[in-house]
Design a protein around this motif. Structure first.
Motif, PDB file in Angstrom:
ATOM      1  N   GLY A 148      37.867  34.402  74.546  1.00  0.00           N
ATOM      2  CA  GLY A 148      37.670  34.230  73.102  1.00  0.00           C
ATOM      3  C   GLY A 148      36.286  34.688  72.665  1.00  0.00           C
ATOM      4  N   VAL A 149      35.242  34.313  73.411  1.00  0.00           N
ATOM      5  CA  VAL A 149      33.879  34.729  73.065  1.00  0.00           C
ATOM      6  C   VAL A 149      33.739  36.249  73.196  1.00  0.00           C
ATOM      7  CG1 VAL A 149      31.439  34.499  73.654  1.00  0.00           C
ATOM      8  CG2 VAL A 149      32.943  32.499  73.770  1.00  0.00           C
ATOM      9  N   ILE A 150      34.275  36.803  74.286  1.00  0.00           N
ATOM     10  CA  ILE A 150      34.192  38.253  74.491  1.00  0.00           C
ATOM     11  C   ILE A 150      34.920  38.997  73.369  1.00  0.00           C
ATOM     12  CG2 ILE A 150      34.950  40.123  76.003  1.00  0.00           C
ATOM     13  CD1 ILE A 150      34.541  38.207  78.360  1.00  0.00           C
ATOM     14  N   PHE A 151      36.089  38.485  72.992  1.00  0.00           N
ATOM     15  CA  PHE A 151      36.871  39.094  71.911  1.00  0.00           C
ATOM     16  C   PHE A 151      36.068  39.094  70.605  1.00  0.00           C
ATOM     17  CE2 PHE A 151      39.830  39.022  68.395  1.00  0.00           C
ATOM     18  CZ  PHE A 151      40.815  39.934  68.750  1.00  0.00           C
ATOM     19  N   GLY A 152      35.431  37.952  70.307  1.00  0.00           N
ATOM     20  CA  GLY A 152      34.643  37.854  69.079  1.00  0.00           C
ATOM     21  C   GLY A 152      33.501  38.848  69.057  1.00  0.00           C
ATOM     22  N   VAL A 153      32.800  38.983  70.181  1.00  0.00           N
ATOM     23  CA  VAL A 153      31.674  39.925  70.258  1.00  0.00           C
ATOM     24  C   VAL A 153      32.164  41.360  70.088  1.00  0.00           C
ATOM     25  CG1 VAL A 153      29.938  40.881  71.817  1.00  0.00           C
ATOM     26  CG2 VAL A 153      30.230  38.403  71.642  1.00  0.00           C
ATOM     27  N   TYR A 154      33.325  41.673  70.670  1.00  0.00           N
ATOM     28  CA  TYR A 154      33.830  43.047  70.676  1.00  0.00           C
ATOM     29  C   TYR A 154      34.450  43.438  69.331  1.00  0.00           C
ATOM     30  CZ  TYR A 154      35.849  47.261  72.758  1.00  0.00           C
ATOM     31  OH  TYR A 154      36.159  48.569  73.063  1.00  0.00           O
ATOM     32  N   TYR A 155      35.230  42.521  68.735  1.00  0.00           N
ATOM     33  CA  TYR A 155      35.941  42.852  67.499  1.00  0.00           C
ATOM     34  C   TYR A 155      35.270  42.314  66.248  1.00  0.00           C
ATOM     35  CZ  TYR A 155      39.688  44.752  70.282  1.00  0.00           C
ATOM     36  OH  TYR A 155      40.405  45.524  71.148  1.00  0.00           O
ATOM     37  N   THR A 156      34.254  41.454  66.411  1.00  0.00           N
ATOM     38  CA  THR A 156      33.371  40.949  65.340  1.00  0.00           C
ATOM     39  C   THR A 156      34.069  40.148  64.235  1.00  0.00           C
ATOM     40  OG1 THR A 156      33.502  42.913  63.917  1.00  0.00           O
ATOM     41  CG2 THR A 156      31.861  42.956  65.705  1.00  0.00           C
ATOM     42  N   LYS A 157      35.348  39.848  64.379  1.00  0.00           N
ATOM     43  CA  LYS A 157      36.027  39.054  63.352  1.00  0.00           C
ATOM     44  C   LYS A 157      36.945  38.045  64.023  1.00  0.00           C
ATOM     45  CE  LYS A 157      39.412  39.393  59.605  1.00  0.00           C
ATOM     46  NZ  LYS A 157      40.372  40.281  58.930  1.00  0.00           N
ATOM     47  N   ILE A 158      36.843  36.785  63.598  1.00  0.00           N
ATOM     48  CA  ILE A 158      37.710  35.753  64.162  1.00  0.00           C
ATOM     49  C   ILE A 158      38.318  34.935  63.024  1.00  0.00           C
ATOM     50  CG2 ILE A 158      36.435  35.607  66.324  1.00  0.00           C
ATOM     51  CD1 ILE A 158      35.133  33.044  65.270  1.00  0.00           C
ATOM     52  N   GLU A 159      39.460  34.350  63.253  1.00  0.00           N
ATOM     53  CA  GLU A 159      40.115  33.483  62.259  1.00  0.00           C
ATOM     54  C   GLU A 159      41.098  32.561  62.991  1.00  0.00           C
ATOM     55  OE1 GLU A 159      43.468  34.118  61.209  1.00  0.00           O
ATOM     56  OE2 GLU A 159      43.815  35.956  62.337  1.00  0.00           O
ATOM     57  N   PRO A 160      41.533  31.471  62.335  1.00  0.00           N
ATOM     58  CA  PRO A 160      42.294  30.441  63.052  1.00  0.00           C
ATOM     59  C   PRO A 160      43.623  30.891  63.661  1.00  0.00           C
ATOM     60  CG  PRO A 160      41.426  29.556  61.020  1.00  0.00           C
ATOM     61  CD  PRO A 160      41.155  31.018  60.981  1.00  0.00           C
ATOM     62  N   LEU A 161      44.228  31.964  63.149  1.00  0.00           N
ATOM     63  CA  LEU A 161      45.501  32.434  63.704  1.00  0.00           C
ATOM     64  C   LEU A 161      45.314  33.635  64.634  1.00  0.00           C
ATOM     65  CD1 LEU A 161      47.797  32.143  60.541  1.00  0.00           C
ATOM     66  CD2 LEU A 161      47.427  30.472  62.356  1.00  0.00           C
ATOM     67  N   MET A 162      44.089  33.864  65.070  1.00  0.00           N
ATOM     68  CA  MET A 162      43.800  35.042  65.904  1.00  0.00           C
ATOM     69  C   MET A 162      44.401  34.956  67.297  1.00  0.00           C
ATOM     70  SD  MET A 162      39.848  34.241  66.967  1.00  0.00           S
ATOM     71  CE  MET A 162      39.819  35.205  68.461  1.00  0.00           C
ATOM     72  N   GLY A 163      44.823  33.751  67.724  1.00  0.00           N
ATOM     73  CA  GLY A 163      45.353  33.598  69.074  1.00  0.00           C
ATOM     74  C   GLY A 163      46.814  33.979  69.222  1.00  0.00           C
ATOM     75  N   VAL A 164      47.505  34.191  68.082  1.00  0.00           N
ATOM     76  CA  VAL A 164      48.960  34.407  68.146  1.00  0.00           C
ATOM     77  C   VAL A 164      49.291  35.729  68.841  1.00  0.00           C
ATOM     78  CG1 VAL A 164      51.066  34.681  66.797  1.00  0.00           C
ATOM     79  CG2 VAL A 164      49.346  32.997  66.108  1.00  0.00           C
ATOM     80  N   ILE A 165      48.815  36.847  68.276  1.00  0.00           N
ATOM     81  CA  ILE A 165      49.169  38.157  68.829  1.00  0.00           C
ATOM     82  C   ILE A 165      48.533  38.396  70.208  1.00  0.00           C
ATOM     83  CG2 ILE A 165      49.021  40.648  68.470  1.00  0.00           C
ATOM     84  CD1 ILE A 165      51.137  39.268  66.801  1.00  0.00           C
ATOM     85  N   PRO A 166      47.205  38.168  70.388  1.00  0.00           N
ATOM     86  CA  PRO A 166      46.663  38.344  71.744  1.00  0.00           C
ATOM     87  C   PRO A 166      47.324  37.414  72.769  1.00  0.00           C
ATOM     88  CG  PRO A 166      44.897  38.284  70.143  1.00  0.00           C
ATOM     89  CD  PRO A 166      46.139  37.896  69.418  1.00  0.00           C
ATOM     90  N   GLY A 167      47.705  36.198  72.333  1.00  0.00           N
ATOM     91  CA  GLY A 167      48.384  35.279  73.244  1.00  0.00           C
ATOM     92  C   GLY A 167      49.732  35.816  73.682  1.00  0.00           C
ATOM     93  N   LEU A 168      50.499  36.351  72.710  1.00  0.00           N
ATOM     94  CA  LEU A 168      51.805  36.928  73.056  1.00  0.00           C
ATOM     95  C   LEU A 168      51.641  38.154  73.953  1.00  0.00           C
ATOM     96  CD1 LEU A 168      53.723  36.659  69.650  1.00  0.00           C
ATOM     97  CD2 LEU A 168      54.198  35.395  71.758  1.00  0.00           C
ATOM     98  N   LYS A 169      50.627  38.980  73.659  1.00  0.00           N
ATOM     99  CA  LYS A 169      50.420  40.169  74.482  1.00  0.00           C
ATOM    100  C   LYS A 169      49.980  39.792  75.902  1.00  0.00           C
ATOM    101  CE  LYS A 169      49.424  43.375  70.749  1.00  0.00           C
ATOM    102  NZ  LYS A 169      48.404  44.229  70.108  1.00  0.00           N
ATOM    103  N   ALA A 170      49.175  38.737  76.002  1.00  0.00           N
ATOM    104  CA  ALA A 170      48.781  38.273  77.333  1.00  0.00           C
ATOM    105  C   ALA A 170      49.993  37.751  78.099  1.00  0.00           C
ATOM    106  CB  ALA A 170      47.715  37.180  77.215  1.00  0.00           C
ATOM    107  N   PHE A 171      50.913  37.110  77.380  1.00  0.00           N
ATOM    108  CA  PHE A 171      52.155  36.676  78.017  1.00  0.00           C
ATOM    109  C   PHE A 171      52.949  37.883  78.514  1.00  0.00           C
ATOM    110  CE2 PHE A 171      56.741  35.747  77.338  1.00  0.00           C
ATOM    111  CZ  PHE A 171      56.908  34.884  78.411  1.00  0.00           C
TER     112      PHE A 171
END
Length: 291
Positions: A203-226
Motif C-alpha cells: 500500500g505504501v509503495i503503491f501510494g508513492v508510485y501512483y501518488t493518489k489514494i482513496e478508500p476504494l483503491m483496494g478493490v481492483i488491485p486486490g482482484l488483480k492480486a487474486f
C-alpha cells in the motif's frame, strides 16, 4: 527501447501485485479461505503510510515499517473476530463473510475520513537513470528493491524459522500438525500477520508510485492480486511472486500496444484462460481426491 521501458514499468507494477498476492496465497494455503478483505488491508496500509508521513513527518522507510506493523495487527484482528469461528463452517459461509468484512472496512474508512482522494506526499526523490536508452526512475528501483527484499525475507521465514515450519505443517495436514504439538491457532494468526504486513508495504509503495489514494483503491488491485495468485497456483508462494510479475508485464505490454483501456480486462481474460486450460496455475500440480 520503448519496450525495455514498458518491461521495467511492468516489473515495478507486478512487484506490487506480487506483494498483495502473497497474502492471498498464504491464507489460502493454510485454511483454504479466499480472503477478499485482503485488498482493503492494502488500502488501510496505504493510508497509514500517508498519515505517518503527513501528520508525523516520518520518512519513507519508517512509514513503511509502521504501516507493516499496524497492518499485521489489523490482519490478526480480522482473523480473530471474523474468521476464527468459521474454521469448521462451509467454504461459502467463509467466502460471504470475507466479502462482508471487505465492505465493512471500505465503508468504515469512508465513514471515518470521507471518500475524497488524497495526493501522496513526495517522500522519494524521483531521479531518472538511462539504461540502454530507457529511462528508469529512482522510484521504480526503490519499489523493485523493497519488494525483492521482502520476498526474500518471506522465503527465509517460511523455510528457516520455527513458525515457517509450523505454517508448512499446518498447510500440509492440520490434524497431524495438532498431534505434533503445533498451536494451529497461533500459526494461522501468524500467517494473517505476515500476509497483512506485506499488503501494508504494498500500500505504501503503491501510494508513492501512483501518488493518489482513496478508500476504494483496494478493490481492483486486490482482484488483480487474486488473479496473480491463481495464475501462479494459489497456495504456492513462488507462484504468487511469478504470477504478480507476469500480470504486471502483461498489463504494461497491453498499454504499450495502444490498448490501455483494455489493461484491466487483460487481467480477467488471463483468469478465465487459466481456469479453463490450467486451473491449478503455473506451479500447481494436478491432485487426485481420494473417495
Amino acid at each position: 527501447m520503448e519496450w525495455i521501458q514498458q518491461i521495467i514499468n511492468g516489473i515495478s507494477l507486478g512487484s506490487i501485485y506480487a506483494l498483495i498476492a502473497l497474502g492471498y496465497t498464504m491464507v489460502y494455503g493454510i485454511i483454504k479461505l479466499i480472503n477478499f478483505a485482503h485488498g482493503d488491508v492494502f488500502m488501510v496500509g496505504s493510508f497509514i503510510g500517508f498519515y505517518s508521513i503527513t501528520a508525523f513527518g516520518l520518512g519513507f522507510f519508517p512509514a513503511l515499517l509502521l504501516s507493516m506493523v499496524a497492518c499485521a495487527a489489523f490482519g490478526v484482528l480480522i482473523e480473530r473476530i471474523a474468521y476464527k469461528r468459521l474454521r469448521n463452517a462451509t467454504r461459502i459461509a467463509a467466502l460471504i463473510t470475507a466479502i462482508g468484512v471487505s465492505l465493512l472496512i471500505e465503508y468504515g474508512v469512508i465513514y471515518v475520513r470521507g471518500a475524497q482522494p488524497e495526493a501522496y506526499p513526495d517522500v522519494v526523490p524521483n531521479i531518472s537513470f538511462d539504461l540502454f536508452g530507457a529511462q528508469i526512475s529512482s522510484q521504480s528501483i526503490l519499489i523493485l528493491s523493497v519488494s525483492v527484499i521482502l520476498m526474500i525475507i518471506l522465503q527465509l521465514i517460511v523455510h528457516k524459522t520455527k513458525i515457517g515450519k509450523a505454517m508448512r505443517a499446518v498447510s500440509h495436514d492440520v490434524d497431524a500438525a495438532k498431534l505434533m504439538g503445533i498451536n494451529v491457532d497461533n500459526t494461522i494468526s501468524a500467517t494473517f500477520a505476515i500476509g497483512s504486513a506485506l499488503a501494508g508495504a504494498a500500500g505504501v509503495i503503491f501510494g508513492v508510485y501512483y501518488t493518489k489514494i482513496e478508500p476504494l483503491m483496494g478493490v481492483i488491485p486486490g482482484l488483480k492480486a487474486f488473479v496473480a495468485a491463481v495464475l501462479g497456483g494459489i497456495g504456492i508462494i513462488p507462484g504468487a511472486m511469478v504470477g504478480g510479475l507476469v500480470l504486471g508485464v502483461v498489463e504494461t505490454v497491453v498499454s504499450g500496444l495502444g490498448f490501455s483501456l483494455w489493461r484491466d480486462a487483460a487481467a480477467f481474460i488471463i483468469l478465465i484462460l487459466i481456469l479453463i486450460f490450467r486451473p491449478n496455475g503455473i506451479f500447481g500440480k494436478n491432485t487426485r481426491e481420494k473417495v
